[in-house]
Every structure is written in C-alpha cells, then in structure tokens.
Design a protein around this motif. Sequence first.
Motif, PDB file in Angstrom:
ATOM      1  N   ASP A 197       0.829  -1.214   0.000  1.00 18.40           N
ATOM      2  CA  ASP A 197       0.000   0.000   0.000  1.00 18.40           C
ATOM      3  C   ASP A 197       0.859   1.257   0.000  1.00 18.40           C
ATOM      4  N   ARG A 198       1.902   1.251   0.815  1.00 16.36           N
ATOM      5  CA  ARG A 198       2.753   2.435   0.892  1.00 16.36           C
ATOM      6  C   ARG A 198       3.553   2.610  -0.400  1.00 16.36           C
ATOM      7  N   VAL A 199       3.994   1.507  -0.991  1.00 13.82           N
ATOM      8  CA  VAL A 199       4.711   1.589  -2.263  1.00 13.82           C
ATOM      9  C   VAL A 199       3.823   2.230  -3.329  1.00 13.82           C
ATOM     10  N   ALA A 200       2.557   1.825  -3.382  1.00 14.69           N
ATOM     11  CA  ALA A 200       1.628   2.405  -4.359  1.00 14.69           C
ATOM     12  C   ALA A 200       1.457   3.901  -4.117  1.00 14.69           C
ATOM     13  N   LEU A 201       1.364   4.291  -2.849  1.00 11.64           N
ATOM     14  CA  LEU A 201       1.231   5.706  -2.502  1.00 11.64           C
ATOM     15  C   LEU A 201       2.450   6.499  -2.958  1.00 11.64           C
ATOM     16  N   VAL A 202       3.638   5.962  -2.685  1.00 14.89           N
ATOM     17  CA  VAL A 202       4.869   6.667  -3.053  1.00 14.89           C
ATOM     18  C   VAL A 202       5.020   6.743  -4.566  1.00 14.89           C
ATOM     19  N   GLN A 231       2.693   7.078  -6.716  1.00 12.59           N
ATOM     20  CA  GLN A 231       1.835   8.179  -7.155  1.00 12.59           C
ATOM     21  C   GLN A 231       2.486   9.526  -6.861  1.00 12.59           C
ATOM     22  N   ARG A 232       3.086   9.645  -5.681  1.00 11.57           N
ATOM     23  CA  ARG A 232       3.733  10.907  -5.314  1.00 11.57           C
ATOM     24  C   ARG A 232       4.909  11.211  -6.237  1.00 11.57           C
ATOM     25  N   VAL A 233       5.712  10.202  -6.496  1.00 10.94           N
ATOM     26  CA  VAL A 233       6.873  10.395  -7.367  1.00 10.94           C
ATOM     27  C   VAL A 233       6.424  10.816  -8.762  1.00 10.94           C
ATOM     28  N   LYS A 234       5.362  10.201  -9.244  1.00  5.59           N
ATOM     29  CA  LYS A 234       4.846  10.540 -10.573  1.00  5.59           C
ATOM     30  C   LYS A 234       4.419  12.004 -10.633  1.00  5.59           C
ATOM     31  N   LYS A 235       3.737  12.472  -9.588  1.00  2.98           N
ATOM     32  CA  LYS A 235       3.298  13.870  -9.550  1.00  2.98           C
ATOM     33  C   LYS A 235       4.483  14.818  -9.443  1.00  2.98           C
ATOM     34  N   MET A 236       5.485  14.428  -8.649  1.00  2.00           N
ATOM     35  CA  MET A 236       6.639  15.307  -8.447  1.00  2.00           C
ATOM     36  C   MET A 236       7.484  15.439  -9.706  1.00  2.00           C
ATOM     37  N   LYS A 237       7.412  14.458 -10.590  1.00  2.00           N
ATOM     38  CA  LYS A 237       8.207  14.498 -11.818  1.00  2.00           C
ATOM     39  C   LYS A 237       7.482  15.183 -12.968  1.00  2.00           C
ATOM     40  N   HIS A 238       6.210  15.520 -12.763  1.00  3.51           N
ATOM     41  CA  HIS A 238       5.448  16.167 -13.835  1.00  3.51           C
ATOM     42  C   HIS A 238       4.975  17.555 -13.408  1.00  3.51           C
TER      43      HIS A 238
END
Length: 390
Positions: free
Chosen positions: A376-381, A383-390
């Motif tokens: 669950d935490r991996v999935a959350l991170v 998503q965060r990484v994807k947003k931070m890179k765009h």
Amino acid sequence: MMLPGTRNDPPRRTGVVAAGLVGLAFLLGACETPNPRQANLPPSESDLALLKSASLCERKEHFLQQHPPSALKVTPWGTGQELMVPADQSPLHGDESYFFDEDGVLAGVLYTFRTGLDLDPYPTLRHTLSMLRPVMEFYLHVPGLSTESSFDSSALYETGDEKTTTQYLVIGFKERPTLLQASVTTDPYVRLFSPYRREFLARLKSTGTKKEGQRIDPQGSEDKEPFASLQQFARGQTAQLSYCGPQDYRVAADAYQKAIAGGFTNKVWQAEVHHKYGQALFGLGQYEKAKSEMLQSLAIRPNTPDTLNNLGSTYLKLGDKAAAQAAFEKAIILRPNYAIARFNLAETVEPMNPKRALTEYETYLALAEGIPEEADRVALVQQRVKKMKH
C-alpha cells in the motif's frame, strides 16, 4: 515461531515501521511492530494432538468451565497462575500444565511425560522431527523412564507457525524416540517455555548420574534477567502485537512499566523495554511521555536505528520537524537500507526540499518494492513520485 537466534536477546522488530503523516493507519505504524511473519516455516506436521481441550489465548474462565477446579493443581506463575491437569486425568497420560497471565489469558502449555511417551505410534511427528535440526543435544537421566535405559542422549526440537512455537524434548531420538516434554506457546513467551529450563527439567526428576566420558547438564538453563521482567515484557508484546485479540496499548503500557520496575540488568533489555514502553505510550496518544521513554532508551543504547526512527515520528506528532528530521537522518546513517526511515525523512522534508524528498522516495521504492507488507505504501509513493516528476 520466533526467528532462530533471538532466544537470549530482547525481541527485535522484524517488520516495518510506518510514518507519521499519511493517515491514521500509517501513523500508528510509526511506533509499532507488526506481528512477526516467517516466510519459510519449518516442518510442523504432527499426528500427536497436544491442544485438545484448550487453545492458546483462551480465557481462564472459559478453561475452568471445561475443567473442574477441584481436579486441578493451582500454583503461582509469576503474576499469573499455572493450572495443572495430573497425568492420571490426562488422555495423553502426562501432566498438562496451563499457564495463564495476570489478565487470565493462556500464554503457553507444558506437557510432561515422566515415564516417557513412545513416539512409535506417531509416524507423522517422527518424520517431522527427523527433518528438524535439534536446537541442542545433551545427556539426561530420567529415573522413571519406561524404556530400556533411563540414561540416554536427548534432543530439543523447535518448530511452529507464524505466531506460535512448539518445542519437543525427546530422548533416544536416534533409535527409539521417546517424548519427555512438549510445550506450545505464543511467540512472545517462547523463552519462558523451553523444556530445557531448570524448573521444567526438574519435573522429570533427573538425578544427574554421570557415565564416564559423558557430559551431563541436568539442571538446565536459568534466566539471567528477573523472571518478573521477562514475563511482563512478553505480556506487553502479546498485547501490542495483537497475538491474542485486538491491539491493546493500555495493557502493553502497563506490562512494560512493570517490566521496567522488575529491574532488567542487561543494557540491551533495559533499552528495549523503554523503547517498547514509548511505543505503547505513542499508541495511547501520550507523545511527551513517549518521547521521554525513547530518549531514555537512546541514553542507554545511543545508536539504535529503530528507536531513532520512532523518536522521529514522535517528534512529528509534537510538531518539531527539525528534531524529527535529525532523528530520521541519524537512523539512515546507521542503517542506509532502512526503507521506512527513508520514507519518513522524505515526508518530513518534502514541503521544504522537494528535490531531496524525491531522492528519498525513490530510494525507498528501490528498497521496499516486492515486500508484501509495504504494498500500500509503495503504491502511494509511486503516485507521489509521478506527480513530483510532472
């Protein structure tokens, strides 16, 4: 079943500690250790049914409904009680000892066969024992043994499942295996239920007669730490890690406080019990007290990554992000592959330093991907990484 090699040391966390800013479930995980899980469990199949009339974690009042008190021998067991069913009333023809903690919860069971239980009628158990490596081997004199020789080499075997440990003390295991004692317990109590304990071996009435060239240790092992502290520490773990029902921080805090009062002498135990007490206080929302206990733990053992990580999560609850960051950073210095400390640090610095947070998130993913408990935490991170890179 506990991991090998932990019997003489305080239980160390085997799971992952969650962070403090991603919702209540993750937050409580910041100062908690999940139930131990062992990926490759040892063989444990048996055709000898030990727990027929009771089950671990059973309440004493329910047990007494099934067993008339008049037929039981009741003796103190630290702050709890031992209720014994004598051999002449046992279907296994051995003494059945049921140990309840002070809350009336069944922590473990010991079976003692003073004349030995021939394992020939139990091929499944014999096969299981043949696949296990003995925890220890030693010579033992059992005067009442009904086999050809009352003096023979004996072996202690250990197996179990995700939450419990079963131990077998067998004599004559190389030729005609005979069971002398067996114990079943939840993992937090495992060190208190080894058949090799001095008080348990004494129930076999060993005399210690020695044959030439043979080494005998009929006395068994004794605790180097106060029994009261060990018993309360196990009680705290049972409540904190949900071994016998829902997680109960109140009982855990009470147990750890009593364990501290019991007076551990070893610094590892001293540090760990303060750490665990701090975790329980964190779960109760008493963050200042939790911080105090964790700092006391670190004063005894300064460079302990788990305690530093949990202290960091406590600082976050108290609103001290600078202190939290420092604690997480030190935990990572001491243990560079500490995935959850990386995650906690990333969350802490993200508002001020997104670039560093991104690096820590990516490091966390590299360390945590593939770990089922972290899905669950991996999935959350991710998503965060994807947003931070765009």
